[in-house]
Design an enzyme around this catalytic site. Structure first.
Site, short mmCIF file in Angstrom:
data_model
loop_
_atom_site.label_atom_id
_atom_site.label_comp_id
_atom_site.label_asym_id
_atom_site.label_seq_id
_atom_site.Cartn_x
_atom_site.Cartn_y
_atom_site.Cartn_z
N GLY A 208 0.82 -1.21 0.00
CA GLY A 208 0.00 0.00 0.00
C GLY A 208 0.85 1.25 0.00
O GLY A 208 2.04 1.23 -0.34
N SER A 209 0.25 2.34 0.41
CA SER A 209 0.93 3.63 0.43
C SER A 209 1.86 3.73 1.64
O SER A 209 1.80 2.91 2.57
CB SER A 209 -0.10 4.76 0.49
OG SER A 209 -0.78 4.72 1.74
N GLY A 211 1.67 5.97 3.89
CA GLY A 211 0.82 6.25 5.05
C GLY A 211 0.25 4.98 5.65
O GLY A 211 0.24 4.81 6.88
N VAL A 212 -0.22 4.08 4.80
CA VAL A 212 -0.73 2.80 5.28
C VAL A 212 0.38 2.00 5.94
O VAL A 212 0.19 1.36 6.98
CB VAL A 212 -1.37 2.00 4.12
CG1 VAL A 212 -1.66 0.56 4.55
CG2 VAL A 212 -2.64 2.68 3.65
N GLY A 213 1.56 2.04 5.35
CA GLY A 213 2.69 1.32 5.91
C GLY A 213 3.02 1.77 7.32
O GLY A 213 3.33 0.96 8.21
N GLU A 230 5.54 -3.34 1.55
CA GLU A 230 5.74 -3.07 0.13
C GLU A 230 4.98 -1.79 -0.19
O GLU A 230 3.76 -1.80 -0.35
CB GLU A 230 5.24 -4.24 -0.72
CG GLU A 230 6.02 -5.53 -0.51
CD GLU A 230 7.48 -5.41 -0.90
OE1 GLU A 230 7.83 -4.47 -1.65
OE2 GLU A 230 8.28 -6.24 -0.46
N CYS A 264 2.77 0.75 -8.49
CA CYS A 264 3.70 1.28 -7.48
C CYS A 264 5.09 1.51 -8.03
O CYS A 264 5.85 2.31 -7.49
CB CYS A 264 3.75 0.36 -6.26
SG CYS A 264 4.33 -1.30 -6.63
#
Length: 525
Positions: A208-209, A211-213, A230, A264
């Protein structure tokens, strides 16, 4: 949104369930209990589940392609070549090589533990959580699932809620083909994800992004759970004056516009040498027009933006840039979320297009004087990207750019290729991610190497020096074993002599032991 998918309970009610926490907890407990029972340890049991996974996709390939037409307007051909081909290759490689990947590995290098015959045992983490993305909802979830199963884990998959047609179908299919004690899935949105992250897992992987990470890493830290992140970032393209501009334009356009730029590792922006800038832009526009002829909202070869919010983000980026929009290949359409390939030149390094990953079909092009010398400084203004693309016919230029930058991967004279190989590790560095997967690298990511040593009881008489009470005679003996003196002088070469290399060789000691035994037997005869 509390949709739960499993082998025996599949529901497609998209309203929030009052008891989703209990259902998720039950799935988590089932997977933990199954792992503890040892059912995933046998190699053959893992291979059988991988075979089931393969045919789960193969038997439903056309339906899965059609689901992504509904979610992303994506061409079925693009889905097949970008997602399905790699999924099949990954599963085939795991089935073929699993015995070798999972085998114990002997360790050599320290004579102090040589008698204990140290080895590394490839051990699974347990019940693992995999959080999937929306842009490639098949390949970016199923390859981690395959790797985790191959490594001997049980798996709970939480796919995205942003591509509902493909993820609902995928959950339904996998629930019918895989052992429910090995695999479970949960569909939902933020409440479900939040609760999942509150549970204790052996390992968590998210695609994900950034921010999600950060959210996932913070939640995992509470239980000291290892993570694979990732993520993404602004993957730059550097084009030197020595590049083949026609080939570069075609390959960059393809890598940028597949899946409408929602990749990505898509080229995010171009840094092109000022001497080649005008010609590259002409070649790039020509290549784009040739690939996407008569492009409009009804064209089948070009995907659309996944939702209205992100479509409006593309519109806003183009409206707010201070650069020059020199090319837009079609008319944006809000109703179908079609946003055409767009090229923006004269982009400043502080432009809105350079603030964060674009994740759409907009390509900023920045002309740079002496790009080989100056590109690394401009790239360093952003976090480390997932990929760096270099176009040049000069190996020295490529080497300089590689040495002065950091990225998850580097690809010279092409784009995106590194993400589609079983044999090449895929992962980021810094804010673009941690950990790597694909092929054996994925298997390794979902195992931990557990050192196992078996000390001989017959050697006890040689170990007296390590036991108290200590004295100088014991210390002298231990120093001989521990190599108290350095192997190198204060100045001069740090390389070992030929004799030291021979004495450190495992082959030398094997030959010495067996040679001695052979000599003793011949002398006895």
């Amino acid at each position: 949104m509390g949709l739960i998918c499993g082998h025996s309970h599949i529901t497609y009610n998209m309203t929030s369930s009052n008891n989703f926490e209990q259902e998720i907890a039950a799935k988590h407990t089932r997977l933990v209990t199954a792992f503890d029972s040892g059912i995933t340890k046998p190699i053959e049991a893992r291979r059988q589940q991988l075979r089931q996974l393969y045919f789960a996709i193969a038997d439903n390939e056309e339906a899965l392609k059609e689901s992504l037409v509904k979610d992303l307007y994506r061409s079925p051909i693009e889905t097949e070549i970008l997602e399905l081909h790699l999924i099949y290759a990954e599963i085939e490689a795991a089935i073929k090589n699993l015995g070798k990947w999972a085998a114990d590995e002997s360790i050599w290098g320290d004579i102090r533990v040589a008698a204990a015959r140290p080895k590394l045992k490839k051990s699974p983490y347990g019940a693992v959580l995999i959080l999937g993305p929306w842009n490639y909802p098949l390949v970016s979830t199923l390859i981690p699932v395959a790797s985790a199963i191959a490594a001997g884990n049980t798996v709970l998959l939480k796919p995205t809620e942003m591509a509902p047609n493909s993820t609902e179908l995928l959950c339904s299919i996998l629930g019918k083909y895989l052992n429910p004690n090995v695999f479970q899935s949960v569909l939902g949105s933020v409440p479900e994800s939040t609760y999942l992250l509150s549970l204790k897992w052996g390992k968590i992987m998210v695609t994900g992004s950034c921010g999600v990470g950060k959210i996932v890493a913070t939640a995992a830290a509470k239980n000291l759970t290892p993570v694979v992140l990732e993520l993404g970032g602004k993957s730059p393209v550097v084009i030197t004056a020595n590049a083949d501009l026609q080939v570069a334009a075609k390959r960059i356009a393809w890598g940028k516009f597949i899946n409408a730029g929602q990749t990505c590792i898509a080229p995010d922006y171009v840094l092109v040498d000022s001497k080649a800038a005008k010609k590259f832009i002409r070649e790039f526009i020509d290549a784009t027009v040739a690939m996407y002829q008569n492009l409009d909202k009804d064209s089948r070869d070009f995907a659309h933006i996944v939702n209205s919010r992100l479509w409006h983000r593309m519109v806003t980026l183009v409206q707010n840039t201070k650069g020059q929009v020199v090319f837009q290949h079609g008319q944006p359409d809000e109703g179908t979320r079609f946003f055409p390939p767009t090229v923006v030149t004269d982009v400043g390094i502080d432009d809105v297009l350079m603030e964060e990953e674009i994740f759409g079909p907009i390509l900023p092009v920045i002309a740079v004087d002496n790009v080989v010398q100056n590109a690394s400084r401009l790239i360093a203004r952003n976090d480390h990207p997932l990929a760096l693309y270099i176009f040049t016919n000069d190996e020295t230029e490529a080497d300089r750019l590689i040495e002065t930058t950091r990225s998850g991967a580097v690809l010279i004279n092409d784009t995106v290729l590194q993400g589609g190989s079983v044999g090449v590790p895929f992962g980021g560095v810094g804010s673009s991610g941690t950990g790597r997967y694909h092929g054996k690298y994925g298997f390794d990511e979902f195992t931990y190497e557990r050192p196992v040593l078996t000390q001989s009881l017959a050697l006890e008489k040689f170990m007296k020096a390590r036991y108290p009470p200590y004295n100088f005679a014991k210390l002298k003996a231990l120093r001989r074993l521990g190599r108290r003196n350095p192997r190198f002088a204060r100045e001069g070469s740090l390389e070992d002599s030929f004799l030291k290399r021979v004495l450190d060789s495992k082959l030398f000691w094997i030959a010495l032991i067996f040679g001695g035994k052979a000599y003793a037997m011949s002398a006895h005869l």
